[in-house]
Write a protein that holds these residues in place. Structure first.
Motif, PDB file in Angstrom:
ATOM      1  N   VAL A  21       0.843  -1.201   0.000  1.00  0.00           N
ATOM      2  CA  VAL A  21       0.000   0.000   0.000  1.00  0.00           C
ATOM      3  C   VAL A  21       0.877   1.250   0.000  1.00  0.00           C
ATOM      4  O   VAL A  21       0.615   2.222  -0.718  1.00  0.00           O
ATOM      5  CB  VAL A  21      -0.954  -0.004   1.205  1.00  0.00           C
ATOM      6  N   ARG A  22       1.955   1.232   0.774  1.00  0.00           N
ATOM      7  CA  ARG A  22       2.873   2.373   0.803  1.00  0.00           C
ATOM      8  C   ARG A  22       3.460   2.654  -0.581  1.00  0.00           C
ATOM      9  O   ARG A  22       3.543   3.814  -1.026  1.00  0.00           O
ATOM     10  CB  ARG A  22       4.006   2.089   1.797  1.00  0.00           C
ATOM     11  N   ASP A  23       3.830   1.592  -1.298  1.00  0.00           N
ATOM     12  CA  ASP A  23       4.461   1.775  -2.610  1.00  0.00           C
ATOM     13  C   ASP A  23       3.502   2.382  -3.635  1.00  0.00           C
ATOM     14  O   ASP A  23       3.908   3.220  -4.448  1.00  0.00           O
ATOM     15  CB  ASP A  23       5.000   0.434  -3.123  1.00  0.00           C
ATOM     16  N   VAL A  24       2.240   1.959  -3.610  1.00  0.00           N
ATOM     17  CA  VAL A  24       1.317   2.535  -4.592  1.00  0.00           C
ATOM     18  C   VAL A  24       0.981   3.983  -4.240  1.00  0.00           C
ATOM     19  O   VAL A  24       0.684   4.787  -5.136  1.00  0.00           O
ATOM     20  CB  VAL A  24       0.021   1.693  -4.735  1.00  0.00           C
ATOM     21  N   ILE A  25       1.037   4.344  -2.954  1.00  0.00           N
ATOM     22  CA  ILE A  25       0.845   5.747  -2.577  1.00  0.00           C
ATOM     23  C   ILE A  25       2.055   6.569  -3.021  1.00  0.00           C
ATOM     24  O   ILE A  25       1.918   7.641  -3.611  1.00  0.00           O
ATOM     25  CB  ILE A  25       0.629   5.883  -1.052  1.00  0.00           C
ATOM     26  N   ARG A  26       3.251   6.062  -2.752  1.00  0.00           N
ATOM     27  CA  ARG A  26       4.465   6.768  -3.180  1.00  0.00           C
ATOM     28  C   ARG A  26       4.521   6.943  -4.698  1.00  0.00           C
ATOM     29  O   ARG A  26       4.997   7.957  -5.201  1.00  0.00           O
ATOM     30  CB  ARG A  26       5.697   5.995  -2.722  1.00  0.00           C
ATOM     31  N   GLY A  27       4.046   5.942  -5.397  1.00  0.00           N
ATOM     32  CA  GLY A  27       4.092   6.006  -6.856  1.00  0.00           C
ATOM     33  C   GLY A  27       3.016   6.867  -7.479  1.00  0.00           C
ATOM     34  O   GLY A  27       2.988   7.048  -8.698  1.00  0.00           O
ATOM     35  N   GLY A  28       2.124   7.403  -6.644  1.00  0.00           N
ATOM     36  CA  GLY A  28       1.088   8.268  -7.184  1.00  0.00           C
ATOM     37  C   GLY A  28      -0.111   7.537  -7.730  1.00  0.00           C
ATOM     38  O   GLY A  28      -1.006   8.152  -8.297  1.00  0.00           O
ATOM     39  N   LEU A  29      -0.156   6.200  -7.587  1.00  0.00           N
ATOM     40  CA  LEU A  29      -1.291   5.434  -8.098  1.00  0.00           C
ATOM     41  C   LEU A  29      -2.511   5.569  -7.207  1.00  0.00           C
ATOM     42  O   LEU A  29      -3.642   5.484  -7.672  1.00  0.00           O
ATOM     43  CB  LEU A  29      -0.895   3.962  -8.259  1.00  0.00           C
ATOM     44  N   LEU A  30      -2.262   5.755  -5.913  1.00  0.00           N
ATOM     45  CA  LEU A  30      -3.329   6.157  -4.995  1.00  0.00           C
ATOM     46  C   LEU A  30      -3.104   7.622  -4.659  1.00  0.00           C
ATOM     47  O   LEU A  30      -2.023   8.001  -4.206  1.00  0.00           O
ATOM     48  CB  LEU A  30      -3.299   5.313  -3.710  1.00  0.00           C
ATOM     49  N   ARG A  31      -4.124   8.444  -4.902  1.00  0.00           N
ATOM     50  CA  ARG A  31      -3.957   9.881  -4.763  1.00  0.00           C
ATOM     51  C   ARG A  31      -4.542  10.406  -3.458  1.00  0.00           C
ATOM     52  O   ARG A  31      -5.363   9.756  -2.817  1.00  0.00           O
ATOM     53  CB  ARG A  31      -4.604  10.583  -5.962  1.00  0.00           C
ATOM     54  N   HIS A  32      -4.107  11.606  -3.117  1.00  0.00           N
ATOM     55  CA  HIS A  32      -4.560  12.260  -1.900  1.00  0.00           C
ATOM     56  C   HIS A  32      -6.088  12.306  -1.839  1.00  0.00           C
ATOM     57  O   HIS A  32      -6.757  12.742  -2.773  1.00  0.00           O
ATOM     58  CB  HIS A  32      -3.997  13.685  -1.858  1.00  0.00           C
ATOM     59  N   GLY A  33      -6.643  11.814  -0.725  1.00  0.00           N
ATOM     60  CA  GLY A  33      -8.088  11.863  -0.521  1.00  0.00           C
ATOM     61  C   GLY A  33      -8.843  10.633  -0.958  1.00  0.00           C
ATOM     62  O   GLY A  33     -10.048  10.527  -0.677  1.00  0.00           O
ATOM     63  N   GLU A  34      -8.185   9.682  -1.661  1.00  0.00           N
ATOM     64  CA  GLU A  34      -8.893   8.483  -2.102  1.00  0.00           C
ATOM     65  C   GLU A  34      -9.116   7.540  -0.916  1.00  0.00           C
ATOM     66  O   GLU A  34      -8.268   7.412  -0.029  1.00  0.00           O
ATOM     67  CB  GLU A  34      -8.128   7.780  -3.219  1.00  0.00           C
ATOM     68  N   ARG A  35     -10.247   6.870  -0.941  1.00  0.00           N
ATOM     69  CA  ARG A  35     -10.652   5.996   0.160  1.00  0.00           C
ATOM     70  C   ARG A  35     -10.139   4.577  -0.052  1.00  0.00           C
ATOM     71  O   ARG A  35     -10.277   4.027  -1.145  1.00  0.00           O
ATOM     72  CB  ARG A  35     -12.178   5.989   0.274  1.00  0.00           C
ATOM     73  N   LEU A  36      -9.548   3.986   0.970  1.00  0.00           N
ATOM     74  CA  LEU A  36      -9.094   2.601   0.914  1.00  0.00           C
ATOM     75  C   LEU A  36     -10.209   1.656   1.346  1.00  0.00           C
ATOM     76  O   LEU A  36     -11.158   2.067   2.021  1.00  0.00           O
ATOM     77  CB  LEU A  36      -7.878   2.395   1.811  1.00  0.00           C
TER      78      LEU A  36
END
Length: 484
Positions: A21-36
């Motif tokens: 999960v950390r890697d996809v956030i760092r890579g920009g695939l999960l963006r600020h404000g998106e719900r998990l």
């Protein structure tokens, strides 16, 4: 948003969830404000305990990657980084294209600069698109016909569109065709691709006009054939210079691209005779002759062909919008089964909703009315650009006569004087003016030089200022050293 997490193998499962999960956030695939996914849902998806997921989420929250909102869920808190990937993307990658792809690039597409005066060619005026009519047609199809067209359809295209198109082409262009002779394509470019697939073997020779349309030349090169450029003059393609071993001849007889000449009736007859004696096929690209401003059009090669050697190609990209990706070909009966199979293997068929809407538009006369109205607008725009180009650029460039289409070609008044069209186009672009250099469309040396001015995308009121800026770019080029 659902998140793909792989936890197979040995090791701490909470740590694996955390890292992925950390890697996809760092890579920009999960963006600020998106719900998990909720911890309970992700645990059920992965067949692990809820505690395993909760531990990972708590760690990500503590490090500032996630934020938890009571009653709402868990969201991405960290700002998105630039998208990245751990896959190899440099020159050391093992996968390699065929060598011929190394030399193929797009001469018509460059990274767009801020453009205030758009003389680029091939683009119709989007403001003329019959938006309200098109919206009603698409809505009607979605309401009443979507269930009929929800399944895979005939690769040749919807019969309704082919029937309507055959009737329109017969009336408006004297094309001799029935619905069974037509294949609907994703623009003209796919039509050329299908033709090459069913007719050409690697090493075959294809003759093309020079200067001519680069994407066609490059398409055939990508299929492994040898492309032979053939010069054109004021009467069109020089049939006497066709290579004897050409298997296929590509030609734009109604409005030579890009110079604008019309293939004379004598040349048309000579070309068909040449094709007969050399057992070749002629591809007739009628890309924009719906917009005709003077003279009665000559009959297309297709209607003059008595042996079934001509494939006629047309498109709605100029009359409607390129974004619709609707074109067509009219082929001899002997080629239709192979072309249908090639279409099916390529992308099966076009968007059925757009096809159905176009069928209604053509069949009810809306398309013909739209073309008539647009032709009047473009004719006035062409006259205005010719007058102003002669006034502002006439000392350096002359307008090549053209009776159709959405662009004009300008060539040097003094053919013996060097004209650096690449430099002029680059200088003009820096001033906010988009034009295209004629030299990029030729392969024979020495290449023709000049400029191509499109008038579909530019507002009429912007033309004078755009041409004044262009004249200044031409003047600067004339006073700069060629090595500068």
């Amino acid at each position: 948003m659902d998140v793909h997490v792989q936890i197979e193998g040995r090791g701490d499962r909470s740590d694996r969830i955390y890292r992925q999960v950390r890697d996809v956030i760092r890579g920009g695939l999960l963006r600020h404000g998106e719900r998990l996914p909720a911890s309970r849902d992700l645990a059920a998806q992965l067949s692990v305990s809820r505690t395993t997921v909760t531990v990972a989420y708590e760690r990500l929250t503590a490090e500032g990657y996630l934020v938890s909102r009571v009653g709402a869920g868990t969201f991405v808190a960290a700002p998105s980084a630039r998208p990245s990937s751990t896959r190899a993307r440099d020159a050391r990658s093992a996968a390699r294209p065929l060598p011929r792809w190394q030399s193929i690039h797009d001469p018509l597409w460059t990274e767009p600069l801020p453009i205030a005066y758009d003389f680029s060619m091939g683009s119709p005026d989007a403001a003329l698109f019959p938006l309200e009519s098109w919206r009603r047609l698409v809505a009607a199809e979605l309401r009443g016909g979507i269930r009929r067209s929800a399944h895979y359809q005939d690769p040749a295209g919807l019969e309704r569109l082919r029937v309507a198109l055959a009737r329109h082409l017969g009336v408006a262009r004297s094309v001799d065709a029935s619905a069974d002779d037509i294949v609907i394509t994703s623009g003209a470019q796919q039509a050329f691709d299908l033709i090459g697939r069913v007719l050409l073997e690697p090493g075959d020779v294809v003759a093309v006009e020079d200067p001519g349309y680069p994407p066609v030349r490059q398409l055939f090169e990508s299929q492994g054939v040898r492309v032979a450029p053939v010069p054109v003059d004021d009467s069109g393609l020089r049939v006497d210079e066709l290579p004897a071993d050409a298997r296929l001849v590509y030609v734009t007889p109604s409005h030579q691209f890009p110079l604008g000449s019309v293939l004379s009736l004598e040349r048309r007859s000579a070309l068909l005779e040449w094709a007969s004696s050399h057992d070749a096929v002629v591809v007739e690209d009628d890309y924009d002759s719906e917009y005709r401003f003077a003279d009665r059009p000559l009959d297309p090669l297709q209607s003059l062909d008595s042996e079934g050697r001509v494939v006629y190609v047309g498109t709605f990209s100029k009359t409607m919008l390129p974004a619709l990706r609707l074109g067509f070909l009219v082929a001899p009966t002997s080629l239709i089964p192979a072309l249908r199979s090639a279409k099916r293997l390529t992308d099966w068929h076009n968007d059925t909703v757009a096809q159905a809407a176009m069928a209604r538009f053509v069949d009810t006369g809306g398309f013909a009315r739209h073309v008539r109205q647009a032709t009047k607008t473009y004719a006035a725009r062409q006259r205005s650009i010719i007058e102003q180009a002669e006034a502002l650029l006439g000392d350096t460039l002359r307008v090549v006569p053209s009776v159709a289409g959405l662009h004009l070609c300008l060539v040097p008044v003094d053919s013996g004087r060097a004209f650096d069209d690449d430099r002029v186009a680059a200088d003009a672009a820096a001033s906010g003016v988009a034009v295209q250099p004629l030299g990029r469309f030729g392969a024979l040396m020495p290449r023709a030089s000049g400029l191509i001015l499109g008038f579909g995308a530019i507002a009429p009121e912007d033309v004078p200022d755009g041409l004044r800026l262009l004249s200044r770019a031409i003047a600067r080029s004339a006073h700069e050293p060629s090595g500068g």
